[in-house]
Design an enzyme around this catalytic site. Structure first.
Site, PDB file in Angstrom:
ATOM      1  N   THR A   1       1.964  -2.811  -8.245  1.00 16.96           N
ATOM      2  CA  THR A   1       3.036  -3.818  -8.257  1.00 16.96           C
ATOM      3  C   THR A   1       3.930  -3.703  -9.498  1.00 16.96           C
ATOM      4  O   THR A   1       5.149  -3.506  -9.355  1.00 16.96           O
ATOM      5  CB  THR A   1       2.464  -5.237  -8.099  1.00 16.96           C
ATOM      6  OG1 THR A   1       1.648  -5.271  -6.938  1.00 16.96           O
ATOM      7  CG2 THR A   1       3.566  -6.279  -7.984  1.00 16.96           C
TER       8      THR A   1
ATOM      9  N   HIS B   1     -10.628  -7.679  -1.552  1.00 15.62           N
ATOM     10  CA  HIS B   1     -11.265  -6.398  -1.211  1.00 15.62           C
ATOM     11  C   HIS B   1     -12.784  -6.502  -1.340  1.00 15.62           C
ATOM     12  O   HIS B   1     -13.521  -5.899  -0.584  1.00 15.62           O
ATOM     13  CB  HIS B   1     -10.760  -5.286  -2.136  1.00 15.62           C
ATOM     14  CG  HIS B   1      -9.401  -4.767  -1.766  1.00 15.62           C
ATOM     15  ND1 HIS B   1      -9.168  -4.084  -0.597  1.00 15.62           N
ATOM     16  CD2 HIS B   1      -8.200  -4.828  -2.406  1.00 15.62           C
ATOM     17  CE1 HIS B   1      -7.882  -3.733  -0.544  1.00 15.62           C
ATOM     18  NE2 HIS B   1      -7.274  -4.193  -1.618  1.00 15.62           N
TER      19      HIS B   1
ATOM     20  N   HIS C   1       0.996  -9.118   0.624  1.00 16.54           N
ATOM     21  CA  HIS C   1       0.270  -8.925   1.889  1.00 16.54           C
ATOM     22  C   HIS C   1      -0.980  -9.769   1.750  1.00 16.54           C
ATOM     23  O   HIS C   1      -1.323 -10.207   0.643  1.00 16.54           O
ATOM     24  CB  HIS C   1      -0.124  -7.451   2.083  1.00 16.54           C
ATOM     25  CG  HIS C   1      -0.863  -6.903   0.904  1.00 16.54           C
ATOM     26  ND1 HIS C   1      -2.192  -7.196   0.648  1.00 16.54           N
ATOM     27  CD2 HIS C   1      -0.438  -6.166  -0.162  1.00 16.54           C
ATOM     28  CE1 HIS C   1      -2.551  -6.637  -0.485  1.00 16.54           C
ATOM     29  NE2 HIS C   1      -1.504  -6.016  -1.013  1.00 16.54           N
TER      30      HIS C   1
ATOM     31  N   GLU D   1       2.273 -10.880 -12.252  1.00 20.53           N
ATOM     32  CA  GLU D   1       1.422 -10.732 -11.070  1.00 20.53           C
ATOM     33  C   GLU D   1      -0.015 -11.194 -11.316  1.00 20.53           C
ATOM     34  O   GLU D   1      -0.646 -10.790 -12.294  1.00 20.53           O
ATOM     35  CB  GLU D   1       1.383  -9.252 -10.647  1.00 20.53           C
ATOM     36  CG  GLU D   1       0.596  -9.050  -9.356  1.00 20.53           C
ATOM     37  CD  GLU D   1       0.174  -7.609  -9.115  1.00 20.53           C
ATOM     38  OE1 GLU D   1       0.141  -7.205  -7.948  1.00 20.53           O
ATOM     39  OE2 GLU D   1      -0.147  -6.897 -10.087  1.00 20.53           O
TER      40      GLU D   1
ATOM     41  N   SER E   1       0.269  -2.354  -1.849  1.00 19.09           N
ATOM     42  CA  SER E   1       1.042  -3.049  -2.886  1.00 19.09           C
ATOM     43  C   SER E   1       2.222  -2.214  -3.355  1.00 19.09           C
ATOM     44  O   SER E   1       3.251  -2.761  -3.758  1.00 19.09           O
ATOM     45  CB  SER E   1       0.140  -3.368  -4.082  1.00 19.09           C
ATOM     46  OG  SER E   1      -0.961  -4.116  -3.660  1.00 19.09           O
TER      47      SER E   1
END
Ligand SMILES: [Zn+2]
Length: 421
Positions: A166, A301, A340, A292, A113
């Protein structure tokens, strides 16, 4: 003899029935090894071919950039299906312009990130873990720094710690995203007008219940001359003037969805309202907001689709709200991106049979390690002045140059947008 013929007939019948069954229900059966990863040698030139940017006549006064961290195409697709079925129209589906973004970092096929957000905020490829610095570790100028110089109001919002990769890559310079003490201090020292998210621990010394190794209490420094908000209640009842910088720190680390914490939508609406007020009351040039949905990535994850659905749903609310906001004006560019894909999310039918679907099977598919980032291109959705430059296949570094073109930043004179006490 008769016994042998009987056995033969039974064997033939069983084979015939098996073939018939397989033909009807599973016409193509391919034997695949359990693990299907392969290693491919690649050429990795560091040269980036810049995308031709369309000249934008009608400039954007404001920019809203929404980033779903770890949100690949399948995250968006699985969200749509889980939310209302495959024909359901999400807010993502209502954008007039879409594009695909290449995400690799300076020297790695798979970005993290930090490198990805640095590509967006500064137009350069850097190494994974680097924030606002190039591959050599040298500072690069960030979109927020340029905008602040041109008299814009800037706000950063996240559901992670506000010091996380980010948001940090949009505000500060550091060679490691893990230098949280330095990052929090730099975020405080940055000139950004509004910062909202979690991560209070990185603003408080250990002796005071935080995680700072030095004894600096940044919360005390913030309270002296800025507005400090630390609960949903305080955020929702805020009636202050738009004359001071605002820090909202709502959790020790990432937001936890407790009742005392605001949602991403609460923080976004607040930031949007306050940014507009700050622009109007202080005669600033316009506003830039980056918000975000940080934990879409964390759910990837953890290979947890329920968690991811909740995060996507929250991010989706913000996308819908922002889209409604920009639809009623012609001066605001809205861009929705990811950075991503995380986890290798796959959508499959519920059974290997040609029957109507009654459920969706989602699985996580990363060969290297469970729940890692993957190298798939990610979606871009855009609306408003300059949106055309976020279409087609673009590199993540193109985002920065397209943002500058949309605002017409090179033609704007320097200007101070000073909030007065
Ligand atoms: Zn990410």
């Amino acid at each position: 003899m008769i016994q042998s013929i009987k056995y033969l007939l039974v064997a033939l019948l069983t084979t015939a029935l098996t073939i018939l069954y397989l033909d009807q229900y599973a016409p193509i059966i391919v034997e695949v090894p359990e693990k299907t990863s392969q290693r491919m040698p690649i050429e990795f030139s560091k040269e980036i071919q810049k995308k031709q940017i369309h000249k934008i006549e009608k400039k954007a006064k404001n920019v809203i950039l929404l980033i779903g961290d770890g949100m690949g195409l399948n995250q968006v697709t699985a969200y749509r299906i889980a939310k209302g079925g495959p024909n359901f129209l999400t807010a993502f589906d209502k954008f007039p312009f879409t594009g695909l973004v290449k995400t690799h970092s300076f020297d790695n096929l798979i970005t993290d990130s930090a490198a990805s957000a640095t590509a967006y905020s500064s137009g350069i490829k850097t190494k994974n873990r680097y924030l606002g610095v190039d591959g050599n570790g040298d500072d690069v100028e960030l979109i927020t720094e340029i905008l602040l110089r041109k008299g814009f109001v800037t706000g950063l919002v996240a559901t992670s710690e506000i010091t996380h990769a980010t948001p940090a890559a949009f505000a500060i310079h550091n060679i490691s995203r893990y230098n949280t003490d330095e990052i929090a201090k730099s975020m405080y020292e940055s000139k950004n007008h509004i910062l909202m998210g979690g991560g209070k621990d990185f603003f408080m010394p250990e002796s005071n219940g935080g995680q700072r190794k030095d004894e600096i209490n940044l919360v005390d420094l913030i309270k002296n001359g800025n507005i400090y908000i630390d609960s949903k209640k305080a955020l929702m009842s805020f009636k202050g003037e738009a004359k001071k910088r605002i820090f909202g720190l709502f959790a020790k680390e990432g937001l936890t969805r407790s009742e005392s914490e605001p949602s991403l939508l609460d923080m976004f609406k607040f930031t949007l309202d306050q940014s507009k007020k700050m622009v109007d009351q202080n005669r600033c040039s316009g506003f830039f907001i980056m918000a975000e949905g940080s934990q879409i990535d964390w759910a990837g994850h953890e290979n947890d689709f329920d968690y991811q659905f909740e995060e996507m749903d929250e991010f989706h609310d913000v996308v819908g709200h922002a889209l409604e906001f920009v639809k009623f004006r012609d001066d605001t560019l809205l861009i929705v991106l990811s950075d991503h894909e995380t986890g290798g999310l796959l959508i499959e039918m519920d059974e290997l049979r040609n029957k109507p679907s009654s459920s969706m099977i989602v699985s996580w598919n990363t060969a290297l390690e469970e729940g890692t980032h993957t190298g798939a291109m990610i979606p871009a959705y855009s609306y408003g002045p300059g949106a055309i430059n976020f279409t087609g296949v673009i590199d993540n570094t193109d985002v920065f140059f397209s943002l500058k073109e949309a605002i017409g930043i090179n033609e704007l004179a320097d200007k101070e947008c000073k909030l007065n006490d």
